[in-house]
Design an enzyme around this catalytic site. Structure first.
Site, short mmCIF file in Angstrom:
data_model
loop_
_atom_site.label_atom_id
_atom_site.label_comp_id
_atom_site.label_asym_id
_atom_site.label_seq_id
_atom_site.Cartn_x
_atom_site.Cartn_y
_atom_site.Cartn_z
N HIS A 19 -34.38 28.13 -4.04
CA HIS A 19 -34.77 27.68 -5.88
C HIS A 19 -34.86 29.31 -6.56
O HIS A 19 -34.21 28.73 -7.97
CB HIS A 19 -35.83 26.68 -5.53
CG HIS A 19 -36.04 25.06 -4.78
ND1 HIS A 19 -35.25 24.57 -5.46
CD2 HIS A 19 -35.58 25.34 -3.60
CE1 HIS A 19 -35.16 23.71 -4.50
NE2 HIS A 19 -36.02 24.09 -3.66
N ASP A 141 -37.00 24.30 -13.15
CA ASP A 141 -36.24 23.26 -11.33
C ASP A 141 -36.85 22.29 -11.97
O ASP A 141 -37.70 21.29 -11.97
CB ASP A 141 -37.01 24.41 -9.87
CG ASP A 141 -36.25 23.79 -9.03
OD1 ASP A 141 -36.36 22.58 -8.55
OD2 ASP A 141 -36.04 25.06 -8.40
#
Length: 501
Positions: A19, A141
């Protein structure tokens, strides 16, 4: 543009290597191609690991560190470039080791319970210090949705950045309905092996799949499973974002993207980010990386000595954990294939001393010129190398996008999460991969390596991968769909007040 007049994006990745990598690519693009001031946020544990793995590197970012009371005796920020800063916030985690799949529940709990207040304090500080412009937007995110309330408090847009695939996200998003229909949780452990996972889920807009092809967290008997509920809730929270940016391209995932667009905020496919980042001219920024493990680049010189398409690259990502039995089967499969290989084995991928876990006779069967083992490597550069003919992978989305972008077919061994879904699509929809079963057998490993590097099926996959590569390149060129989507989301969402246009 005066520095204090620039748009200022605060980028909050979910605290795992994959990520972080994806968010960093997006942040680089906003900074380099669109002149954003960037604050990139890491959790304390990852921040300190990145500093330690970069010790001694001749990179600009670590020469400008600032001490902070909340990280006693530790730097809390550093400058990548004058308008690109990295900041750390507390995470409540005490481990010194990097993340692995075995620690996922702890990681999810940290994101859910520990980060919001520290992120809020950081944003307030950024808006009151004289070092840069005020925050104008937040890019978070999809699995760090705690930022949404904070963006609303200060009156700026929050864009949800989906660093997993569209098909993977859609699988997570359907967790809620799977739960409501009584399909999950599983009734007992027997459902893992009695054929229940073959149940066809045919009511999903975009694509029908078997239950086993959903992200693996559906394979639980516990209705209170923390990881299942975290992914369910975070995906549901994406509906509150001003828009969703996703690292994919329309030709690859059009049906799922259409289904997402019908139920969610505006969805912008802007990938592959790997190819978008190829356009960055500043070499220092383009090559800058955040690594939780010490990167070993000597493998590139090793690859230079190999013939085109002769090497299989083996890397199961940043979180997969292998049993000693699986390690032995992979080792003998690679040895018995007779092919050259580059194998990444992280320090925490197996429990115990690697030298003693590798089977007796492996070292004598595989010379250093035929097989190279390394703990971490610059994957983007490896996959670009002409010597690479195949990629044995966990099917993480970054790896899948990089494989497509570089035209490398895949042997798929998904570990967990959306990797099962990516594997299904790669093998059954896109024609770029072949699956290795979870019950690893050396003969299967050997056979698939031989096939991907020299068999008819490998040739077909290579041709399909090159077609997808060409489609991805077209999408990211000026005038292409991903290129235009990036321009559009910046203009219409991240700069919604038009002040900076």
């Amino acid at each position: 543009m005066d520095a204090n007049d620039k748009p200022h994006a605060v980028c909050m990745p979910s605290p795992a290597q994959g990520h972080i990598n994806a968010m960093l690519q997006l942040a680089k693009l906003l900074h380099s191609l669109h002149d954003f001031h960037i604050t990139f946020v890491l959790t304390r544990l990852n921040f300190n690991r990145i500093l330690s793995t970069s010790a001694g590197d001749e990179l600009p970012p670590f020469c400008n560190t600032v001490q902070s009371d909340d990280l006693i005796n530790q730097p809390s920020s550093f400058d990548v470039l004058p308008d690109f800063r990295c900041e750390a916030i507390q995470d409540g985690l005490q481990r010194s080791d990097p993340n692995s799949g075995e620690e996922l529940s702890e990681l999810c709990d940290s994101v859910r319970n520990n980060l919001a207040d520290h992120f809020r304090q950081l944003v307030k500080r950024l808006n009151h210090e004289n070092r840069g412009p005020k925050v104008t937007c937040i890019v978070s995110d999809t699995y760090s949705s705690f930022t949404l309330d904070i963006a609303a408090e200060i009156g700026v847009p929050d864009v949800s950045f989906c660093s997993v695939s569209a098909c993977g996200f859609w699988g997570f998003y359907c967790f809620k309905e799977l739960l409501e229909r009584g399909i999950v949780p599983l009734k007992s452990e027997d459902d893992l092996s009695n054929g229940y996972l073959e149940t066809c889920i045919d009511w999903i807009p975009g694509k029908s799949m078997r239950l086993r092809d959903f992200p693996s967290f559906v394979r639980t008997t516990n209705p209170n499973d923390s990881v299942f509920n975290f992914c369910k809730d975070e995906s549901e929270n994406a509906k509150k974002a001003n828009a969703i940016i996703i690292n994919t391209f329309n030709d690859l995932e059009a049906p799922v993207l259409d289904a997402m667009s019908a139920q969610l905020p505006p969805v912008y496919a802007v990938g592959p980010l790997t190819l978008m980042c190829d356009k960055i001219r500043d070499a220092a920024l383009k090559n800058f990386r955040f690594n939780l493990w010490q990167e070993e680049s000597a493998c590139l010189q090793w690859l230079d000595r190999k013939a085109n398409g002769s090497v299989v690259y083996v890397n199961f990502g940043s979180m997969a954990v292998l049993s000693s039995e699986q390690l032995v089967e992979f080792a003998w499969g690679l040895a018995d294939s007779g092919r050259e290989f580059l194998w990444v084995i992280r320090s925490n991928m197996v429990s115990g001393d690697l030298a003693t876990l590798l089977p007796a006779g492996f070292s004598s069967a595989v010379t250093s010129e035929r097989g190279l083992l390394t703990s971490w490597c610059p994957q983007g550069e490896v996959l670009m190398h002409p010597a690479i003919g195949g990629f044995m992978t966990h099917c993480g989305w970054n790896s899948t996008m990089e494989s497509i972008s570089r035209g490398v077919p895949m042997i798929c061994w998904p570990y967990f999460g959306d990797q099962q879904t990516n594997c299904y699509y790669a093998c059954n929809e896109w024609g770029i991969g072949v699956e290795l079963g979870n019950d690893v057998k050396r003969k299967d490993v050997e056979g698939l390596i031989r096939e991907i590097l020299g068999g008819e099926k490998g040739k077909e996959m290579r041709e399909m991968t090159l077609k997808w590569k060409e489609s991805a390149i077209r999408s990211t060129e000026p005038g292409g769909k991903s290129f235009m989507n990036m321009e559009k989301v910046i203009r219409e969402v991240l700069l919604e007040d038009n002040k900076h246009i």
